[in-house]
Write an enzyme that holds these catalytic residues in place. Structure first.
Site, PDB file in Angstrom:
ATOM      1  N   HIS A 121       0.978  -1.122   0.085  1.00  0.00           N
ATOM      2  CA  HIS A 121       0.110  -0.048  -0.015  1.00  0.00           C
ATOM      3  C   HIS A 121       1.035   1.248   0.058  1.00  0.00           C
ATOM      4  O   HIS A 121       1.967   0.976   0.520  1.00  0.00           O
ATOM      5  CB  HIS A 121      -0.719  -0.024   1.142  1.00  0.00           C
ATOM      6  CG  HIS A 121      -2.063   0.976   1.324  1.00  0.00           C
ATOM      7  ND1 HIS A 121      -1.843   2.288   1.668  1.00  0.00           N
ATOM      8  CD2 HIS A 121      -3.208   1.114   1.089  1.00  0.00           C
ATOM      9  CE1 HIS A 121      -2.848   2.974   1.599  1.00  0.00           C
ATOM     10  NE2 HIS A 121      -3.727   2.251   1.392  1.00  0.00           N
ATOM     11  N   ASP A 198       2.866  -3.997   7.946  1.00  0.00           N
ATOM     12  CA  ASP A 198       1.585  -3.387   7.819  1.00  0.00           C
ATOM     13  C   ASP A 198       0.476  -4.456   7.864  1.00  0.00           C
ATOM     14  O   ASP A 198       0.117  -5.263   7.252  1.00  0.00           O
ATOM     15  CB  ASP A 198       1.559  -2.999   6.394  1.00  0.00           C
ATOM     16  CG  ASP A 198       0.145  -2.266   6.025  1.00  0.00           C
ATOM     17  OD1 ASP A 198      -0.791  -2.706   6.623  1.00  0.00           O
ATOM     18  OD2 ASP A 198      -0.131  -1.807   4.844  1.00  0.00           O
ATOM     19  N   GLN A 201      -4.682  -5.298   6.729  1.00  0.00           N
ATOM     20  CA  GLN A 201      -5.674  -6.463   6.240  1.00  0.00           C
ATOM     21  C   GLN A 201      -5.609  -7.837   6.988  1.00  0.00           C
ATOM     22  O   GLN A 201      -6.396  -8.582   6.401  1.00  0.00           O
ATOM     23  CB  GLN A 201      -5.308  -6.493   4.917  1.00  0.00           C
ATOM     24  CG  GLN A 201      -5.356  -5.272   3.912  1.00  0.00           C
ATOM     25  CD  GLN A 201      -6.783  -4.553   3.992  1.00  0.00           C
ATOM     26  OE1 GLN A 201      -7.926  -5.374   4.150  1.00  0.00           O
ATOM     27  NE2 GLN A 201      -6.979  -3.314   3.626  1.00  0.00           N
ATOM     28  N   LYS A 224     -10.989  -1.002   9.963  1.00  0.00           N
ATOM     29  CA  LYS A 224     -11.037  -2.149   9.118  1.00  0.00           C
ATOM     30  C   LYS A 224     -11.369  -3.259   9.800  1.00  0.00           C
ATOM     31  O   LYS A 224     -11.614  -4.661   9.489  1.00  0.00           O
ATOM     32  CB  LYS A 224      -9.737  -2.420   8.472  1.00  0.00           C
ATOM     33  CG  LYS A 224      -9.427  -1.299   7.458  1.00  0.00           C
ATOM     34  CD  LYS A 224      -8.208  -1.697   6.651  1.00  0.00           C
ATOM     35  CE  LYS A 224      -7.629  -0.401   6.041  1.00  0.00           C
ATOM     36  NZ  LYS A 224      -8.533   0.076   4.985  1.00  0.00           N
ATOM     37  N   CYS A 364      -4.741   2.401  -3.886  1.00  0.00           N
ATOM     38  CA  CYS A 364      -3.654   2.982  -3.155  1.00  0.00           C
ATOM     39  C   CYS A 364      -2.379   2.049  -3.430  1.00  0.00           C
ATOM     40  O   CYS A 364      -1.465   1.695  -2.533  1.00  0.00           O
ATOM     41  CB  CYS A 364      -3.721   3.062  -1.721  1.00  0.00           C
ATOM     42  SG  CYS A 364      -4.983   4.632  -1.590  1.00  0.00           S
TER      43      CYS A 364
END
Length: 409
Positions: A121, A198, A201, A224, A364
């Protein structure tokens, strides 16, 4: 996991869009919020709205207890060693920027290497680009396999003695790929590098144990994972956080302020300048309670089942290209695709007319779009409240979309 019972907890799903029952397939962008989270936020503002850490009055004490209680919930949820390792931020982007601005500036020198991948991302690319430019370091891209996965052999060949930071997403927001973070962390540590993850997700969709992964930093966002927008988490090993300097300065994070010198509070508060995101953190705590009650393993199993069903249904649509791993167990609940020569924005617009919400664009992830040799894609992303019937609606509407553009043009 009873999906129909879960759906009842999400009032936004019980509506029609453009004359059709809503099918929400954009959870990778932001998830919907259950009643428990909405009511928790309302209760804070109605009953004990107050600043934290400062006042000794009843409302302030209650707000502080709930705010710090949320920090403990986060600690347990990701199995951090201490609440000192849990910092509340505005989200994944702020967390990664904090790592780059504080740890990165202190530990990266000219000629050092920072390693990322093409699937990242933008928020896990640009901070490292800027740091590399500032320090004269080298930004390297770990190769991807043809199906959008990482080969450990490639990782081993990419990480060198010059590597100081490896920063990779746990789950791709485009390909759905679940990356081997634990193994990558081992390879990074063998070369003396730190592992940044990261987790935007991954945390919403599976059990994450930061101590088992042995990563040095882990970042994720509340919105999220059924929580509020505007709040997220930076996990860092205490040994790193203690040496790092704050990147924001002001109230809350100080110990003593003199005319020319100041000192900082201990962890984690030295990284939380100003009035913190009180309602957001408390709402995140409520979201964690909700997800824990269902069970992260059950959520991942459900998404694997949906992904397998979607891959089977959508692969039968002539002219539809699906990106990412072919095996459902290697991906989270994300299916990114293109339909013949129909622009993804047109696909999304037609689907919206059918009451189906998907995402279209570069997500993104422009370097990944270039790697895929496309300008944009459409994306359907699933969560714990989606069903096979949602996927049936998606597949049927994609067939209608294809027929519409074939007949019109």
């Amino acid at each position: 996991m009873n999906v129909l019972e879960v759906r009842k907890q999400f009032p936004i799903l019980d509506q029609e869009v453009n004359g059709h029952p809503l099918v929400y397939l954009d959870s990778a962008a932001t998830s919907q919020k259950p009643v428990q989270v909405i009511e928790t936020l309302e209760q804070y503002y109605r009953e004990y709205n107050s600043n934290v850490h400062r006042g000794v009055h009843t409302l302030g004490t209650k707000a502080t207890d709930r705010y710090e209680g949320a920090r403990e919930k986060v600690r347990k949820f990701i199995n951090a060693a201490s609440t000192e390792e849990i910092i509340f931020t505005r989200g994944t982007t702020t967390s990664i920027n904090t790592i780059a601005a504080s740890f990165g500036r202190a530990n990266i020198s000219e000629g050092d290497e920072i390693i990322i991948t093409h699937m990242e991302h933008h928020s896990n690319i640009i901070p490292w680009q800027q740091l590399a430019k500032e320090k004269g370091a080298t930004l390297k891209y770990m190769p991807l396999q043809e199906n959008g996965t990482i080969s450990l052999e490639d990782a081993r060949n990419t990480i060198t003695d010059k590597t100081k930071i490896v920063s990779i997403m746990h789950v791709s927001n485009v390909l759905g790929t679940i990356n081997p973070i634990k193994e990558l962390a081992t390879l990074a540590h063998e070369k003396g590098a730190v592992m940044v993850v990261d987790g935007a997700q991954s945390v919403p969709h599976m059990k994450v144990d930061v101590r088992d992964l042995n990563c040095d930093f882990y970042a994720f966002s509340a919105h999220k994972m059924c929580g509020p927008t505007g709040v997220g988490v930076l996990y860092g090993k205490k040994e790193h956080l203690e040496k790092m300097e704050p990147v924001e300065f002001g109230g809350e994070m100080i110990d003593f302020v003199g005319l020319y010198e100041s000192t900082w509070k201990e962890l984690p508060w030295k990284f939380e300048a100003g009035t913190p995101i009180i309602a957001g953190a408390i709402g995140l705590g409520a979201a964690i309670d909700f997800l824990e009650e269902i069970g992260p393993d059950q959520i991942l199993e459900h998404e694997h089942r949906l992904a397998a069903y979607a891959l089977e249904k959508m692969s039968k649509i002539e002219g539809l290209t699906i990106y990412g791993p072919e095996e459902a167990e290697k991906r989270a609940g994300v299916i990114t695709f293109n339909l013949d020569d129909v622009h993804p924005h047109d696909v999304a617009t037609v689907l919206d007319a059918e009451g189906i919400a998907v995402r279209a664009g570069h997500h993104c992830a422009q370097p990944l779009m270039k790697w895929l040799n496309v300008s944009a894609t459409a994306r359907a992303s699933f969560y714990l409240y989606n069903t096979e019937q949602d996927i049936d609606r998606l597949a049927d509407s994609l067939v209608k979309t294809k027929e519409y553009f074939t007949n019109v043009f």
